[in-house]
Design an enzyme around this catalytic site. Structure first.
Site, PDB file in Angstrom:
ATOM      1  N   ARG A 216       1.036  -1.256   0.448  1.00 29.37           N
ATOM      2  CA  ARG A 216      -0.234   0.209  -0.227  1.00 29.37           C
ATOM      3  C   ARG A 216       0.911   0.814   0.042  1.00 29.37           C
ATOM      4  NH1 ARG A 216      -2.608  -4.302   2.499  1.00 29.37           N
ATOM      5  NH2 ARG A 216      -5.284  -4.285   2.400  1.00 29.37           N
TER       6      ARG A 216
ATOM      7  N   GLU B 134       4.981 -12.964   0.892  1.00 33.35           N
ATOM      8  CA  GLU B 134       5.442 -11.697  -0.359  1.00 33.35           C
ATOM      9  C   GLU B 134       6.951 -10.935  -0.136  1.00 33.35           C
ATOM     10  OE1 GLU B 134       1.617  -9.592  -0.711  1.00 33.35           O
ATOM     11  OE2 GLU B 134       0.731 -10.967   0.207  1.00 33.35           O
TER      12      GLU B 134
ATOM     13  N   ASP C  19      -1.314 -10.757   8.442  1.00 36.18           N
ATOM     14  CA  ASP C  19      -1.135  -9.255   7.254  1.00 36.18           C
ATOM     15  C   ASP C  19       0.127  -8.816   7.490  1.00 36.18           C
ATOM     16  OD1 ASP C  19      -3.690  -8.040   4.907  1.00 36.18           O
ATOM     17  OD2 ASP C  19      -1.903  -8.373   4.484  1.00 36.18           O
TER      18      ASP C  19
ATOM     19  N   HIS D 149       2.838 -12.942  -5.752  1.00 35.89           N
ATOM     20  CA  HIS D 149       1.281 -13.020  -4.326  1.00 35.89           C
ATOM     21  C   HIS D 149       0.795 -14.482  -3.858  1.00 35.89           C
ATOM     22  CE1 HIS D 149      -1.953 -11.432  -1.706  1.00 35.89           C
ATOM     23  NE2 HIS D 149      -1.735 -10.363  -1.949  1.00 35.89           N
ATOM     24  N   THR D 150       1.463 -15.269  -4.196  1.00 32.09           N
ATOM     25  CA  THR D 150       0.986 -16.662  -4.664  1.00 32.09           C
ATOM     26  C   THR D 150       0.308 -17.440  -3.414  1.00 32.09           C
ATOM     27  OG1 THR D 150       2.959 -17.574  -6.694  1.00 32.09           O
ATOM     28  CG2 THR D 150       1.623 -19.589  -4.825  1.00 32.09           C
ATOM     29  N   TYR D 151      -0.725 -17.838  -3.139  1.00 28.68           N
ATOM     30  CA  TYR D 151      -0.824 -18.227  -1.947  1.00 28.68           C
ATOM     31  C   TYR D 151      -1.093 -20.292  -1.909  1.00 28.68           C
ATOM     32  CZ  TYR D 151      -4.709 -14.637  -1.630  1.00 28.68           C
ATOM     33  OH  TYR D 151      -4.618 -13.438  -1.955  1.00 28.68           O
TER      34      TYR D 151
ATOM     35  N   HIS E 235      -1.260  -2.400  -4.306  1.00 32.87           N
ATOM     36  CA  HIS E 235      -0.810  -3.188  -5.402  1.00 32.87           C
ATOM     37  C   HIS E 235      -0.452  -2.709  -6.929  1.00 32.87           C
ATOM     38  CE1 HIS E 235      -0.150  -6.597  -2.671  1.00 32.87           C
ATOM     39  NE2 HIS E 235      -1.653  -7.112  -2.176  1.00 32.87           N
TER      40      HIS E 235
HETATM   41  C1  G6D Z   1      -6.115  -7.544   1.677  1.00 32.96           C
HETATM   42  O1  G6D Z   1      -4.604  -6.705   3.188  1.00 32.96           O
HETATM   43  C2  G6D Z   1      -5.101  -7.639   1.970  1.00 32.96           C
HETATM   44  C3  G6D Z   1      -3.706  -7.561   1.115  1.00 32.96           C
HETATM   45  O2  G6D Z   1      -2.740  -7.484   1.903  1.00 32.96           O
HETATM   46  C4  G6D Z   1      -3.742  -8.508   0.114  1.00 32.96           C
HETATM   47  O3  G6D Z   1      -2.300  -8.621  -0.807  1.00 32.96           O
HETATM   48  C5  G6D Z   1      -4.492  -8.699  -0.468  1.00 32.96           C
HETATM   49  O4  G6D Z   1      -6.156  -8.683   0.220  1.00 32.96           O
HETATM   50  C6  G6D Z   1      -5.553  -9.285  -1.644  1.00 32.96           C
HETATM   51  O5  G6D Z   1      -6.539  -6.598   0.983  1.00 32.96           O
END
Ligand code: G6D
Length: 348
Positions: A80, A313, A252, A179-181, A105
């Site tokens: 951010r 990340e 986060d 940004h892989t989960y 982002h």
């Molecule tokens: C939410 O706060 C989170 C972010 O960090 C994340 O990257 C996003 O979802 C996908 O906004």
């Protein structure tokens, strides 16, 4: 080892191609030219069963409609930027505020939504794809024509290495990540609450109510954010800590890494026996336990819900351009932005 290129879909008249990077062990990374998105990573569990360990979709439409950056590159600036504003050499810049008053982002239709050029790489000990993009001067409010490359390489040690490079014709900002989960259970058999995390990090950044760093680097000691010794994510996620509650009952937060290239980030799932070791040259890692992953959509048959994946990340500190005691993510003419993160998939 082989690379298989196929048509995946299209958007705005541009064809999106998929690239399957498979090594001699059957370890596979699938990625697409839309947003350099990693759509799946197939890796063995302790019994040798190959299963996918990342959240993703099987169509361009689902990525465009539902994806909270599943698998994608994030940029020009990950994280951010407060009020979408910054100054460079006294010149003010305004960026789209795409999350309340924040710029998040890289803004709307940023790097994750662009179709990148791609070039297949086939070497004796590694295969991969080099994605390239020209981000024009003024795009989403950022100065400078920026040429960006993201190279994904797979070897026979079940490692994926991502190297980002960028150059600019005018001083600008850049801070890229992927940004892989991750969900090491395999095919999202369960959520990540029982996954164990180990971080070589003694400090994290405190966030305000807009998730912008306050500037405070806080010791993890005696806090849910202490992952110096391996511990289950649920111990932190389900705690009563104000910072945990502030971001939607989870993590986060940016963690400042004590060291690099020395198993600084380790994620494990005991049931499957899978272990992910991440090493990077970046100063920090934003850990996001998908606290906001709710919505009326399915992820390959699994209903979207909190805690289905964890993002790790690696990047520069968020909002650094506005934070006096953070290293700003400035790229100047004649410089090359160059950063590498390696993901090693193994089993216990
Ligand atoms: C939410 O706060 C989170 C972010 O960090 C994340 O990257 C996003 O979802 C996908 O906004």
């Amino acid at each position: 080892m082989k690379v298989v290129k196929e048509r995946f879909g299209e958007t705005n008249g541009e064809t999106v191609y998929s690239y399957e990077l498979q090594n001699d062990q059957g370890f596979k990374v699938n990625c697409i030219s839309l947003g350099c998105i990693i759509t799946s990573i197939s890796t063995p569990d302790k019994n040798g069963n190959l299963e996918n360990v990342v959240l993703g979709f099987d169509s361009v439409e689902e990525y465009l409609e539902h994806s909270p950056y599943f698998g994608s590159i994030v940029g020009r600036v990950a994280g951010r930027i407060n009020n979408g504003k910054f100054e460079l050499d006294g010149e003010p810049y305004s960026l789209p505020q795409n999350e309340k008053t924040n710029h998040l982002h890289g803004g709307p239709n940023a790097f994750d939504k662009r179709v990148w050029d791609a070039e297949i790489i086939e070497k004796e000990n590694e295969i991969g794809v080099k994605f390239s993009l020209l981000s024009n001067d003024g795009e989403n409010g950022y100065p400078g024509n920026v040429t960006v490359n993201a190279t994904y390489l797979v070897n026979n040690q079940n490692e994926l290495t991502i190297t980002y490079t960028a150059t600019t014709d005018k001083k600008t900002l850049i801070n890229l990540t992927n940004h892989t989960y991750f969900n090491l259970s395999g095919n999202v058999k369960k959520d990540i609450l029982s996954h164990k995390l180990k971080l070589k990090s003694d400090e994290y950044l405190e966030l305000n109510e807009l998730f912008i760093p306050t500037g405070e680097k806080v010791s993890v000691d005696k806090k849910p954010f202490d992952f110096v010794n391996k511990k289950e994510l649920k111990e932190a996620i389900l705690s009563n800590d104000d910072q945990i509650k502030k971001v939607g009952q989870g993590i986060d937060h940016p963690f400042i890494l004590n060291e690099n290239h020395n198993e600084e980030i380790v994620l494990e799932d005991e049931t499957s026996g899978r272990k992910l070791i991440i090493e990077t040259d970046e100063e920090s890692v934003v850990v996001y336990t998908s606290n906001m992953l709710e919505g009326d959509f399915q992820i390959r048959g699994v209903q979207a819900k909190k805690y289905l994946g964890i993002c790790l990340e690696t990047q520069g500190l968020p909002d650094s351009i506005n934070q006096p005691n953070f290293e700003p993510c400035i790229l100047d003419v004649g410089e090359e932005y160059n950063t590498t993160t390696k993901y090693k998939f193994t089993t216990n």
